[in-house]
Design a protein around this motif. Structure first.
Motif, PDB file in Angstrom:
ATOM      1  N   ASP A 231       0.704  -1.232   0.066  1.00 45.97           N
ATOM      2  CA  ASP A 231       0.094   0.041  -0.118  1.00 45.97           C
ATOM      3  C   ASP A 231       0.833   1.310  -0.098  1.00 45.97           C
ATOM      4  OD1 ASP A 231       1.159  -0.142   2.452  1.00 45.97           O
ATOM      5  OD2 ASP A 231      -0.828   0.281   3.416  1.00 45.97           O
ATOM      6  N   ILE A 234      -0.729   4.505  -1.801  1.00 49.43           N
ATOM      7  CA  ILE A 234      -1.923   4.981  -1.078  1.00 49.43           C
ATOM      8  C   ILE A 234      -1.493   5.804   0.365  1.00 49.43           C
ATOM      9  CG2 ILE A 234      -3.878   4.601   0.193  1.00 49.43           C
ATOM     10  CD1 ILE A 234      -3.853   1.815  -1.736  1.00 49.43           C
ATOM     11  N   GLU A 235      -0.435   5.065   1.183  1.00 54.12           N
ATOM     12  CA  GLU A 235       0.116   5.257   2.375  1.00 54.12           C
ATOM     13  C   GLU A 235       0.730   6.586   2.346  1.00 54.12           C
ATOM     14  OE1 GLU A 235       3.357   4.278   5.970  1.00 54.12           O
ATOM     15  OE2 GLU A 235       2.901   2.796   4.286  1.00 54.12           O
ATOM     16  N   GLY A 237      -0.097   9.048  -0.048  1.00 54.08           N
ATOM     17  CA  GLY A 237      -0.874  10.102  -0.971  1.00 54.08           C
ATOM     18  C   GLY A 237      -0.457  10.227  -2.200  1.00 54.08           C
ATOM     19  N   GLY A 239      -0.950   7.901  -4.756  1.00 54.48           N
ATOM     20  CA  GLY A 239      -1.828   7.161  -5.852  1.00 54.48           C
ATOM     21  C   GLY A 239      -2.879   6.400  -5.033  1.00 54.48           C
ATOM     22  N   ARG A 240      -3.764   5.669  -5.973  1.00 49.57           N
ATOM     23  CA  ARG A 240      -4.825   4.953  -5.337  1.00 49.57           C
ATOM     24  C   ARG A 240      -4.915   3.425  -5.347  1.00 49.57           C
ATOM     25  NH1 ARG A 240      -9.728   7.700  -8.462  1.00 49.57           N
ATOM     26  NH2 ARG A 240      -8.119   7.405 -10.107  1.00 49.57           N
ATOM     27  N   HIS A 241      -3.644   3.154  -6.136  1.00 46.36           N
ATOM     28  CA  HIS A 241      -3.710   1.494  -6.333  1.00 46.36           C
ATOM     29  C   HIS A 241      -2.430   0.904  -5.472  1.00 46.36           C
ATOM     30  CE1 HIS A 241      -5.944   2.172  -9.709  1.00 46.36           C
ATOM     31  NE2 HIS A 241      -5.273   3.169 -10.114  1.00 46.36           N
ATOM     32  N   THR A 242      -2.691  -0.285  -5.084  1.00 47.23           N
ATOM     33  CA  THR A 242      -1.719  -1.098  -4.582  1.00 47.23           C
ATOM     34  C   THR A 242      -0.684  -1.553  -5.505  1.00 47.23           C
ATOM     35  OG1 THR A 242      -2.797  -3.040  -4.582  1.00 47.23           O
ATOM     36  CG2 THR A 242      -3.369  -1.719  -2.597  1.00 47.23           C
ATOM     37  N   ASP A 245      -2.317  -4.012  -7.477  1.00 49.12           N
ATOM     38  CA  ASP A 245      -3.215  -3.602  -8.594  1.00 49.12           C
ATOM     39  C   ASP A 245      -2.418  -3.310  -9.610  1.00 49.12           C
ATOM     40  OD1 ASP A 245      -5.536  -3.680  -6.929  1.00 49.12           O
ATOM     41  OD2 ASP A 245      -5.015  -1.515  -6.269  1.00 49.12           O
TER      42      ASP A 245
END
Length: 307
Positions: A231, A234-235, A237, A239-242, A245
């Motif tokens: 993550d 995401i962590e 800030g 992007g929104r993908h793991t 992903d």
């Protein structure tokens, strides 16, 4: 066999031009002990005279200018680069082909899936036909066929084995979420006279039985070092993908890349294609120390490996 790391970073390189994360701002300010990195690609030679590129990143012009071994030397227009092998059709691995347009026809080795992407969704190959031209050499990894052996004329003493691996087609692909054999490959490069092998997989979503058995054969393993945690983007800030992903196996955690590399007999284990957010870029960081305890190196631009 000689391996030259031209670029060791993931898409965007390091520091990324528009990123102000702790890792990018840290290297710009000098707070971190870290090397700048261009986008990932390697060159391989058997004799030090004739070279093959494995991926052609957007930074290929800078990489070639920074590598005296790859400079022209015999004629007013000349290059020791004799072919290009593509591992996938990702933008950070293929758009450097356009920078080779001033040279001779490109001897291009790739799978049918990659050839299709580069003639339709990202039509680099039709464009290049108006400049230097492209000679396509089929790597028959498709459908039910998960592996193939091939040779390259410029590397007569080497055998190459392409293996279909889990991963993602490029975001522009119509089958981004419907993987096909040949979207992503790994390579085992074997010197026939000595039996020495290198395993190369800059994008690797997982290590299954097939990947593990090929990695077990290798004296040198160069594999996906994109993310430290699943993550990570995401962590921070960014992007929104793991990692999963995006088709990458992170280093840490149960079943991560460190665990996959532990126990391999390879005398050199290296991570390549490292994202700008990955803390292993800090030469003095805790994560780098952990890798060192596991006998894992972090590839850097200009690194030379001889097997």
């Amino acid at each position: 066999m000689k391996i030259l790391v031209l670029g060791s970073g993931a898409g965007g390189g390091y520091p990324q031009w528009n990123c102000n994360c702790a890792m990018c701002s840290g290297v710009r300010s000098g707070r971190l002990h870290a090397r700048a990195r261009t986008q990932s690609s390697i060159a391989v030679s058997q004799d030090g005279e004739h070279w093959v590129l494995f991926n052609a990143s957007p930074d290929i012009g800078h990489q070639l200018r920074s590598s005296p071994t790859l400079h022209p030397r015999r004629a007013p227009r000349d290059t020791p680069i004799k072919a290009v092998v593509l591992m996938d059709a990702q933008i950070d691995h293929v758009t450097g082909l356009l920078s080779l347009r001033e040279g001779p026809p490109i001897e291009l080795y790739c799978t049918p899936a990659v050839f299709e992407e580069l003639t339709t969704g990202l039509p680099l190959l039709p464009v290049l036909q108006h400049y230097c031209g492209v000679h396509w050499h089929l790597l028959p990894v498709a459908g039910e066929r998960a592996s193939a052996e091939f040779r390259i004329d410029a590397l007569p003493g080497l055998s190459l084995h392409a293996l279909a691996i889990a991963g993602k087609a490029p975001p522009y692909s119509p089958h981004r979420n419907d993987p096909q054999a040949g979207d992503n490959i790994a390579l085992l490069i074997e010197e026939r006279a000595t039996g020495r092998c290198a395993f190369y997989a800059p994008g690797l979503a997982g290590v299954g039985d097939a990947e593990r058995s090929w990695m077990q054969r290798a004296d040198c393993v160069l594999v996906d070092g994109t993310f430290w945690t699943d993550d990570e983007m995401i962590e921070h800030g960014l992007g929104r993908h793991t990692a999963a992903d995006m088709g990458h196996l992170p280093q840490s955690g149960e079943g991560g890349m460190i665990a996959a590399l532990d126990g391999l007999p390879a005398r050199r284990k290296l991570l390549i294609h490292i994202n700008n957010s990955n803390p292993i870029l800090d030469d003095h960081g805790e994560q780098r120390a952990m890798l060192q305890r596991h006998g894992i190196e972090v590839a850097h631009d200009g690194m030379e490996i001889e097997l």
